[in-house]
Design an enzyme around this catalytic site. Sequence first.
Site, PDB file in Angstrom:
ATOM      1  CG  HIS A 182      -0.369   0.254   2.515  1.00  0.00           C
ATOM      2  ND1 HIS A 182       0.012  -0.755   3.383  1.00  0.00           N
ATOM      3  CD2 HIS A 182      -0.071   1.411   3.160  1.00  0.00           C
ATOM      4  CE1 HIS A 182       0.507  -0.232   4.485  1.00  0.00           C
ATOM      5  NE2 HIS A 182       0.465   1.081   4.383  1.00  0.00           N
ATOM      6  CG  ASP A 231      -0.047  -4.075   2.654  1.00  0.00           C
ATOM      7  OD1 ASP A 231       0.186  -3.523   1.564  1.00  0.00           O
ATOM      8  OD2 ASP A 231      -0.142  -3.443   3.726  1.00  0.00           O
ATOM      9  CG  ASN A 280       6.779   4.032  11.853  1.00  0.00           C
ATOM     10  OD1 ASN A 280       6.215   4.747  12.673  1.00  0.00           O
ATOM     11  ND2 ASN A 280       8.105   3.905  11.817  1.00  0.00           N
ATOM     12  CB  SER A 281       3.188   1.741   6.165  1.00  0.00           C
ATOM     13  OG  SER A 281       2.063   1.932   6.969  1.00  0.00           O
ATOM     14  N   GLY A 322     -12.907 -19.068  -3.724  1.00  0.00           N
ATOM     15  CA  GLY A 322     -13.928 -18.047  -3.921  1.00  0.00           C
ATOM     16  C   GLY A 322     -14.859 -17.923  -2.738  1.00  0.00           C
TER      17      GLY A 322
END
Length: 410
Positions: free
Chosen positions: A62, A92, A165-166, A219
Amino acid sequence: MPALLEQVRPVVVTVATLRVSSLPDGRATPTFPFRGGAPRVERAIGSGFVIAAEGLVLTSDHVVGDALGIEVQLSDERAFEASVVGRDPMLDVALLKLLGAESLSVASLGSSAPVRPGDDVIVLGNPFGLGPTVTRGIISAISRPMGAGSLDGFLQTDAAINPGNSGGPLFNAAGQVIGIATAIHADGRGISFALPIDEVVEVLPELRETGRVDRGRIGITFQEVTSPLAQVLRLPGRMGALITEVEPESPGSRLGFQPGDVITSLEGRRVEHARELARALRRSKPGDEVKLTYMRGGADRRATVRLERSAAHERPRPLLRDDGAERDAEQPPLGVLASDAPEGARIESIAPQSPAAGHLDVGDVVLDLNGVPVRGGADLAERLRAAGRQDLLFRVRRNGSARYVAVPAR
């Protein structure tokens, strides 16, 4: 501590990105070429760490997302243009290559498997764009679920993790990376989460070679079975993975899976926790066949499903509140006041003494009650009045994803 910081500081980097936020007329990210005015371009800051001397850097997906350009600054203030080598939206995580970099200091990757609550940790990164910053704390918990993602084994820490910080490293006392700083708990200070490094190490070769991670897909989405849910579902105890949604035209849909089914075994092995099923599916590949046992209405059923290629999904958007809904003057049933929503009833308030308090949240959209679809706030209120004192099983959409919530009889 100072010696440890000197050891690890050179491997931590700042990741700066440029991205289009909107056009002057308020439209979202436009197509190229730009028409109708110059776009607004924002600069965003994240963190990362070097994992190869030739300039490979790990960060959060992200952080780089839809960036128009990426620049990575080292601790010695050298800056390099970067390109994306690979991305895995499910975990992520993103892998970057610094153009022209060589002979860089490299992080030591540890293992998140032996991590235990109480272990000392430090976080290095660039919170709020202030510059290199260190925070210290302990591991507060392990195997923490966080929202509706497919990974439910996050490391929880009280070391401060803030915007910027991500993507940065979570170090143990030996200076090894044991996690990637990921998120801040929305409702409390001092509660932050990190992606366990073992999950990342497992997919690194595929990210480097192909730029993506191919996984098998049934799914379905599912959640942990809590004690209240087990009681309402008449299960022998906490066990299995409770299906909350089935994607149309998916392998699960074609097999006839339904919300409310509970997957109890995979390849003949009992599924004690939903995270065990999630972990197995993360390690699966398209074309794999898996044998499942699931419960519906108290009876066991068996199915063999061939997995399809998993697609990257957008992260759920926060639910919008409609504060213009009319309010009833009388005390609502169960202390729950709800308004109409496009796919059910949105909870607007919950009385503090309500049996639903602590189970349902304001903002939840009730999709069905005891297996029957809810068609607006009035429908939910009428059915709650009629339910009286009995166990209630809600299926709600919370933060963009469906989940079951049990409210035991009062």
